[in-house]
Structure formats: structure tokens, C-alpha cells
Design a protein around this motif. Structure first.
Motif, mmCIF file in Angstrom:
data_model
loop_
_atom_site.group_PDB
_atom_site.id
_atom_site.type_symbol
_atom_site.label_atom_id
_atom_site.label_comp_id
_atom_site.label_asym_id
_atom_site.label_seq_id
_atom_site.Cartn_x
_atom_site.Cartn_y
_atom_site.Cartn_z
ATOM 1 N N SER A 197 -4.669 7.472 4.663
ATOM 2 C CA SER A 197 -4.431 6.434 5.477
ATOM 3 C C SER A 197 -4.426 4.604 5.708
ATOM 4 O O SER A 197 -4.425 4.440 5.570
ATOM 5 C CB SER A 197 -6.346 6.589 6.416
ATOM 6 N N PRO A 198 -3.355 4.884 6.439
ATOM 7 C CA PRO A 198 -2.331 3.664 6.533
ATOM 8 C C PRO A 198 -3.436 2.702 7.504
ATOM 9 O O PRO A 198 -3.499 1.150 6.905
ATOM 10 C CB PRO A 198 -1.409 3.546 7.490
ATOM 11 N N GLN A 199 -3.932 3.004 8.249
ATOM 12 C CA GLN A 199 -5.406 2.616 9.019
ATOM 13 C C GLN A 199 -5.717 1.844 8.097
ATOM 14 O O GLN A 199 -6.884 0.515 8.943
ATOM 15 C CB GLN A 199 -5.364 3.590 10.275
ATOM 16 N N LEU A 200 -6.690 2.495 7.566
ATOM 17 C CA LEU A 200 -8.381 2.450 6.857
ATOM 18 C C LEU A 200 -7.281 1.315 6.343
ATOM 19 O O LEU A 200 -8.178 0.399 5.379
ATOM 20 C CB LEU A 200 -8.684 3.273 6.257
ATOM 21 N N PHE A 201 -5.803 1.616 5.352
ATOM 22 C CA PHE A 201 -5.622 0.388 4.052
ATOM 23 C C PHE A 201 -5.143 -0.240 5.331
ATOM 24 O O PHE A 201 -5.365 -1.838 4.017
ATOM 25 C CB PHE A 201 -3.706 1.189 3.471
ATOM 26 N N ASP A 202 -4.826 -0.603 6.323
ATOM 27 C CA ASP A 202 -4.779 -2.479 6.471
ATOM 28 C C ASP A 202 -5.605 -2.950 7.813
ATOM 29 O O ASP A 202 -5.964 -3.847 7.057
ATOM 30 C CB ASP A 202 -4.035 -2.008 8.391
ATOM 31 N N VAL A 225 0.543 6.691 -6.652
ATOM 32 C CA VAL A 225 0.126 5.177 -5.636
ATOM 33 C C VAL A 225 1.143 4.015 -5.551
ATOM 34 O O VAL A 225 1.198 3.433 -3.928
ATOM 35 C CB VAL A 225 -0.388 4.491 -6.751
ATOM 36 N N ALA A 226 2.381 4.304 -5.762
ATOM 37 C CA ALA A 226 3.407 3.124 -5.273
ATOM 38 C C ALA A 226 3.636 3.362 -4.224
ATOM 39 O O ALA A 226 4.277 2.962 -3.035
ATOM 40 C CB ALA A 226 4.462 3.654 -6.173
ATOM 41 N N GLY A 227 3.714 5.191 -4.066
ATOM 42 C CA GLY A 227 4.461 5.855 -2.695
ATOM 43 C C GLY A 227 3.338 5.699 -1.504
ATOM 44 O O GLY A 227 4.416 5.610 -0.261
ATOM 45 N N ALA A 228 2.162 5.796 -2.237
ATOM 46 C CA ALA A 228 1.333 5.355 -0.722
ATOM 47 C C ALA A 228 1.044 3.605 -0.834
ATOM 48 O O ALA A 228 0.854 3.039 0.379
ATOM 49 C CB ALA A 228 -0.422 5.995 -0.944
ATOM 50 N N LEU A 229 0.991 2.929 -1.606
ATOM 51 C CA LEU A 229 0.906 1.654 -1.074
ATOM 52 C C LEU A 229 2.818 1.132 -0.025
ATOM 53 O O LEU A 229 2.220 0.486 0.633
ATOM 54 C CB LEU A 229 1.209 0.272 -2.455
ATOM 55 N N VAL A 230 3.640 1.311 -0.540
ATOM 56 C CA VAL A 230 4.331 1.658 0.470
ATOM 57 C C VAL A 230 4.285 1.638 1.529
ATOM 58 O O VAL A 230 4.876 0.769 2.649
ATOM 59 C CB VAL A 230 5.700 1.693 -0.980
ATOM 60 N N GLY A 270 1.402 2.578 3.465
ATOM 61 C CA GLY A 270 0.821 2.108 3.998
ATOM 62 C C GLY A 270 1.412 0.878 4.330
ATOM 63 O O GLY A 270 1.027 -0.290 5.429
ATOM 64 N N LEU A 271 2.356 -0.171 4.117
ATOM 65 C CA LEU A 271 3.364 -1.530 3.945
ATOM 66 C C LEU A 271 3.839 -1.007 4.979
ATOM 67 O O LEU A 271 4.492 -2.613 5.572
ATOM 68 C CB LEU A 271 3.129 -2.159 2.984
ATOM 69 N N VAL A 272 4.505 -0.660 5.395
ATOM 70 C CA VAL A 272 5.733 -0.812 6.267
ATOM 71 C C VAL A 272 5.512 -0.042 7.927
ATOM 72 O O VAL A 272 4.141 0.585 7.908
ATOM 73 C CB VAL A 272 6.405 0.909 5.701
ATOM 74 N N PRO A 273 5.388 -1.712 8.727
ATOM 75 C CA PRO A 273 5.250 -0.925 10.035
ATOM 76 C C PRO A 273 5.944 0.411 10.444
ATOM 77 O O PRO A 273 6.450 0.459 10.401
ATOM 78 C CB PRO A 273 5.794 -2.419 10.489
ATOM 79 N N GLY A 274 4.538 0.688 11.460
ATOM 80 C CA GLY A 274 4.815 1.742 12.468
ATOM 81 C C GLY A 274 4.395 3.113 11.415
ATOM 82 O O GLY A 274 4.663 4.334 11.560
ATOM 83 N N THR A 275 3.846 3.213 10.437
ATOM 84 C CA THR A 275 3.324 4.489 9.829
ATOM 85 C C THR A 275 2.606 5.092 9.798
ATOM 86 O O THR A 275 0.882 3.948 9.350
ATOM 87 C CB THR A 275 3.689 4.615 8.328
ATOM 88 N N LEU A 296 7.141 9.670 8.854
ATOM 89 C CA LEU A 296 8.421 8.586 8.061
ATOM 90 C C LEU A 296 7.640 8.555 6.513
ATOM 91 O O LEU A 296 8.131 7.631 5.437
ATOM 92 C CB LEU A 296 7.640 7.075 8.344
ATOM 93 N N ASP A 297 7.231 10.114 6.364
ATOM 94 C CA ASP A 297 6.849 10.363 4.723
ATOM 95 C C ASP A 297 8.436 9.957 3.837
ATOM 96 O O ASP A 297 7.316 9.653 2.674
ATOM 97 C CB ASP A 297 5.934 11.474 4.863
ATOM 98 N N TRP A 298 9.029 10.118 4.045
ATOM 99 C CA TRP A 298 9.783 9.853 3.172
ATOM 100 C C TRP A 298 10.166 8.158 2.526
ATOM 101 O O TRP A 298 10.640 8.471 1.150
ATOM 102 C CB TRP A 298 11.490 10.354 3.683
ATOM 103 N N ILE A 299 9.423 7.629 3.073
ATOM 104 C CA ILE A 299 9.207 6.048 2.179
ATOM 105 C C ILE A 299 8.433 6.388 1.087
ATOM 106 O O ILE A 299 8.527 5.611 0.363
ATOM 107 C CB ILE A 299 8.608 5.407 3.675
ATOM 108 N N ALA A 300 7.365 7.442 1.409
ATOM 109 C CA ALA A 300 6.528 7.394 0.202
ATOM 110 C C ALA A 300 7.284 8.151 -0.774
ATOM 111 O O ALA A 300 7.222 8.065 -1.811
ATOM 112 C CB ALA A 300 5.013 8.206 1.004
ATOM 113 N N ASP A 301 8.398 8.974 -0.268
ATOM 114 C CA ASP A 301 8.736 9.938 -1.537
ATOM 115 C C ASP A 301 9.917 8.695 -2.145
ATOM 116 O O ASP A 301 9.673 9.483 -3.552
ATOM 117 C CB ASP A 301 9.428 11.235 -0.590
#
Length: 228
Positions: free
Chosen positions: A58-63, A124-129, A131-136, A194-199
């Protein structure tokens, strides 16, 4: 008359790849069993939703964790656990197909430990990036970032091989360019998140990790390629 030998195709798959495939498809089999009432009784149909709520990233939980500076282990587990819950059978099927194909090719050069490092490190890298990108805002689920990490490792192998033979190293990135192109077309035609960002982050992580986890590094990969 020559005897005919039937070889089980799974015999050619490295054990680490088979184990990962079982981990990926196992939860989906439970969800399917719950859907038809074989598991969980009357509540079985809700197993997928419960798993998504418990294990999706969850990006919101990560934020929120970044804001308060607290990182509970159960919440951090979502950086990996999202890779093992999917939206449906077709979703997980494509992930497993990629995992078996790419995992086999990578495991022919990398050790089992290196394959695991690429798979989980890319997840892990996919989730971190992501989660850090605005708008996800949409939750991240599925094994694509981890599988794209294996594509990154396979691209590394091709890249090293082309360099060793004097070939054009840019050709090593043909597969990832093709896959991202398909994602773009489907996104334009049918809409998408925007899940392609994680990919893409998973791919980059798999490629970068290969410099570290490949047996003996660059020189060892070149040697193995020359022995083929």
C-alpha cells in the motif's frame, strides 16, 4: 528398433525455479479452492480479498511509515509479500510462465542463491520505487516486478555475452523494450495504472544486482558463456 524415452519437462527446471513457482501459484490455488467452497467454508470466497488486504503493498501505508519514521516488521513484509497475491488466475498464470522461462535461463548461469537475491531484491526495489513516486495510490500486487528482475538478470547475461563477442550490446535490451511497448499499447487501449513503474524498477534492480550476485562477477559469466 530404438526405445523411445519420454523426459519429464520439469526435470530440466532448476529446483530454485520450481520452488519459486510453487510459492507464486500456491496462494492462487487456495483462492480458487475457496471460490468453489473447498476451503474456508462459506467465507472461502473472500480469501483473496483478505489476502490482498493483508499482503498487498500500500503506497498510503508506506507514506505513513515515512512520515512517522516507524517501520513495523509486518508492514515491511508487504515489500515482498505482494508478489505472491494476484488479482486472478490469468494474472498469476502469466507471472508463472515468465518465471519458469526466464528463471530457467538465469539459473543456468547464476547460482540458486543469486536467483533468489534477484527475485526478492527486485520485488523490494519495485515496491520502494512505486511507493516513492508521487501519484501512486493503487495497491501493488502480483509478481511482475520480481519477474522483471529476472528479465533484468537475463538481459545482463546477454549484455555480457554480446560484449565478449564484440556484438552490439544494445540488442540485449530488445526483450524489455518489447514488453514495455506491449504494456504501453494495452495501457492506451484499455487503460491502466502506474504499476509499470514497479516493473521497470524491478528490471533495473535485477540488472544492477547481477553485477554483484552473478558467480564470480562479470568474468565468471563470460567464462560460462564461452563454455556453451
Amino acid at each position: 528398433m530404438h526405445p523411445q524415452h519420454s523426459e519429464n519437462p520439469f526435470n530440466a527446471l532448476p529446483p530454485v525455479v520450481v520452488a519459486l513457482a510453487i510459492l507464486v501459484i500456491g496462494p492462487e490455488l487456495v483462492f480458487q479452492a475457496g471460490r468453489i467452497g473447498l476451503v474456508g467454508g462459506a467465507q472461502g470466497i473472500g480469501l483473496r480479498l483478505e489476502a490482498l488486504n493483508a499482503f498487498a503493498f500500500s503506497p498510503q501505508l508506506f507514506d505513513r511509515m515515512l512520515e512517522v519514521g516507524q517501520f513495523p516488521p509486518r508492514a515491511l513484509l508487504r515489500l515482498v509479500s505482494y508478489s505472491f497475491v494476484h488479482l486472478g488466475f490469468t494474472h498469476v498464470l502469466f507471472v508463472v510462465v515468465f518465471l519458469l522461462a526466464l528463471g530457467k535461463m538465469v539459473a543456468e548461469t547464476f547460482t540458486s542463491g543469486a536467483v533468489l537475491a534477484v527475485f526478492f531484491g527486485s520485488a523490494v526495489a519495485g515496491a520502494l520505487v512505486y511507493g516513492l513516486v508521487p501519484g501512486t495510490e493503487q495497491a501493488l500486487v502480483g509478481g511482475y516486478p520480481a519477474v522483471y528482475g529476472l528479465i533484468g538478470a537475463y538481459t545482463f547475461i546477454l549484455w555480457v555475452g554480446l560484449g565478449a563477442t564484440g556484438g552490439n550490446r544494445a540488442r540485449a535490451f530488445t526483450l524489455i523494450a518489447f514488453l514495455l511497448g506491449i504494456q504501453l499499447v494495452f495501457g492506451l487501449l484499455f487503460g491502466g495504472g502506474l504499476d509499470w513503474i514497479a516493473d521497470l524498477a524491478g528490471f533495473a534492480a535485477g540488472f544492477a544486482l547481477s553485477f554483484v550476485v552473478s558467480p564470480g562477477g562479470w568474468s565468471r559469466v563470460v567464462e560460462k558463456l564461452r563454455q556453451r
